[in-house]
Design an enzyme around this catalytic site. Structure first.
Site, short mmCIF file in Angstrom:
data_model
loop_
_atom_site.label_atom_id
_atom_site.label_comp_id
_atom_site.label_asym_id
_atom_site.label_seq_id
_atom_site.Cartn_x
_atom_site.Cartn_y
_atom_site.Cartn_z
N ASN A 94 -8.09 -1.79 2.26
CA ASN A 94 -8.76 -1.06 1.20
C ASN A 94 -10.23 -0.80 1.54
O ASN A 94 -10.76 0.27 1.22
CB ASN A 94 -8.65 -1.80 -0.13
CG ASN A 94 -7.29 -1.62 -0.77
OD1 ASN A 94 -6.32 -1.36 -0.08
ND2 ASN A 94 -7.20 -1.78 -2.07
N GLU A 97 -10.18 2.02 3.73
CA GLU A 97 -9.86 3.18 2.86
C GLU A 97 -11.14 3.72 2.20
O GLU A 97 -11.39 4.93 2.20
CB GLU A 97 -8.85 2.72 1.81
CG GLU A 97 -8.53 3.66 0.69
CD GLU A 97 -7.57 3.02 -0.35
OE1 GLU A 97 -6.52 2.50 0.05
OE2 GLU A 97 -7.89 3.03 -1.55
N SER A 129 0.82 -1.21 0.00
CA SER A 129 0.00 0.00 0.00
C SER A 129 0.85 1.25 0.00
O SER A 129 1.95 1.27 0.54
CB SER A 129 -0.92 0.04 1.21
OG SER A 129 -1.69 1.24 1.16
#
Ligand code: 6PG
Length: 484
Positions: free
Chosen positions: A188, A191, A128
């Site tokens: 994610n 995120e 990431s």
């Protein structure tokens, strides 16, 4: 053979990771790309890296010292399988294949078993931090065997981002086989939730106060000096401040409001559903992107009725409102992380991984997209209590929400009244209240299920499984648990 590590796939992520590796003392990096032009360009542009370039798999594999270690950086999917089979055909027992793409962890579990059957190690590694992170220090989430980490770990520690608090490299052996890609997937998902929450905060402030994007940028920049300090808040200010060169308008006003997605957020939710984990904030964030992209439905719905009166915040109340939004954002963000860690706990249980949650919080402190000051608080919460059932009940977060919840409720009420969609704020609050509830209407659902399908229920006052004879005399019988 003179490289201690190789990179296959030299698009921007692969090139940057290769340059990062090459810049560290002790590394010599072999590089290979399917089309050799890209390899040549990289080598020509970066003579300082001292890359060993190859134009065939044979040459590439021959340029690696044993145990050979190759990191695959190609678009997740079929391409990855193709590269794996080329390497597997040439590698020898003990060699290590690392997949640094955004692979689906189910694929990683399958690939790991397959590669291991050849005596090789396969490491699915979450990477990431985007292009910049790959070059200067990503957060790395490797899975695979502990043995492979003995070789890989020291190299990864040199290239990973370093946490600002203690300089610790943002990498850990997450767990076996697909654990690394699983944790990257949840990263994610968080995120997505974090981005959606920030977007909702922006929308409320803009619509409520009429402030310009540049003015709201200043608000986010100020928030970034406090408990919300994070990469996503920081870049939000940058994006809001950007002016479109062509029109002179704020860039955010000329960007089409249809959010894209490459799938990892949806995977987080799909797996949460399979695991029975209520990651509702993450799910709403994924769905909000889907809704934004439904152009025809949005156009057809544009004149559906909304609130009778337009809503604005009186100028003298603007500061208090903005502070309410900030607190609502913080509380909702805690919920998003709490839900994400919940999924990690359930995934670890389901797939047999021993994942140290505190370590995960630590390796997310720098390098990755969700890096944030409050990850230190999460690491501390798990250090204090490794078997914490939910982050929201850790003392620090409990207090944080206690201080924010009145604001959070006001914001959700205002948004509903004003007809402004806040799916992530609202669902996070509903989740919080759901967890808190002494009694949930789930009891009624059990009654309904028993009524139409004899699905049975349990009672609060005695053990056993029960069924009411709904179509008979409506007496209750003790029975076996229903299988359907
Ligand atoms: C990262 C990012 C990166 C990318 C995701 C999400 O950690 O560096 O998560 O992997 O941003 O693929 O992308 P989408 O928003 O396109 O799904």
């Amino acid at each position: 053979a003179s490289a201690n590590i190789g990179v296959v796939g030299l698009a921007v992520m692969g090139s940057n990771l290769a340059r990062n590796l090459a810049s560290r003392e002790g590394n010599t990096v072999a590089v290979f790309n399917r089309s050799p032009e890209r390899t040549r360009t990289l080598v020509d542009e970066h003579p300082e890296a001292g890359f060993i370039a190859s134009e065939s798999y044979d040459e590439f594999v021959a340029s690696l010292q044993k145990p050979r270690t190759a990191v695959i950086m190609v678009q997740a999917g079929k391409g990855t399988d193709a590269v794996i089979s080329e390497l597997t055909a040439r590698f020898e027992p003990g060699d290590i294949i690392v997949d640094g793409g955004n692979a689906n962890f189910h694929d990683t579990i399958r690939r790991e078993a397959e590669v291991r059957s050849h005596g090789l190690h396969f490491v699915g590694m979450g990477v990431s931090g985007g292009e910049e992170g790959a070059l200067n220090g990503p957060s790395l989430m490797p899975g695979g065997t502990a043995e492979s980490y003995e070789t890989l770990g020291p190299i990864l520690r040199t290239i990973a981002a370093k946490a600002p608090e203690d300089g610790e490299p943002c990498v850990t052996h997450v767990g076996t086989d697909g654990a690394g890609h699983f944790v990257k997937m949840v990263h994610n998902g968080i995120e997505y939730a974090d981005m959606q929450l920030i977007a909702e905060a922006y929308d409320l402030i803009r619509q409520g106060t009429g402030k310009s994007p540049a003015e709201i940028a200043d608000i986010f920049a100020a928030w970034n000096t406090g408990e919300l300090e994070s990469y996503l808040i920081e870049i939000t200010a940058e994006v809001l401040r950007q002016v479109d060169a062509a029109t002179g308008e704020p860039l955010v006003d000329v960007i089409l409001d249809a959010a894209g997605a490459k799938g990892t957020g949806a995977w987080t939710v799909q797996n949460a559903l399979d695991l029975g984990v209520p990651t509702s904030g993450i799910a709403e964030a994924v769905f909000a992107r889907s809704l934004s992209s439904k152009a025809a439905q949005r156009e057809a719905s544009a004149d559906l009725p909304g609130p009778a009166e337009a809503w604005t915040v009186a100028p003298e109340d603007a500061d208090a409102f903005i502070e309410d939004v900030r607190r609502a954002l913080y509380a909702s963000k805690i919920i998003a992380y709490s839900q994400g860690f919940d999924e990690i706990i359930s995934g670890a249980e389901q797939f047999g991984w021993n994942i140290d949650k505190g370590e995960i919080a630590k390796i997310w402190r720098a390098g990755c997209i969700i890096r944030a000051r409050f990850l230190n608080r999460i690491a501390e919460a798990y250090a204090d209590d490794p078997s914490l059932v939910a982050l929201v009940v850790a003392p620090y977060f409990r207090d944080a929400i206690a201080g924010a919840q009145e604001s959070w409720r006001r914001v959700v009420q205002i948004a509903a009244g004003a007809g402004i969609p806040t799916p992530a704020f609202s669902s996070s609050l509903a989740y919080y209240d759901g967890l808190r509830a002494k009694r949930l209407p789930a009891a009624l659902i059990q009654g309904q299920r028993d009524f139409f399908g004899a699905h049975t229920y349990r009672r609060i006052d005695k053990d056993g499984v029960f069924h009411t004879l709904w179509s008979g005399d409506r007496t209750e019988i003790e029975t076996e648990p229903s299988w359907h």
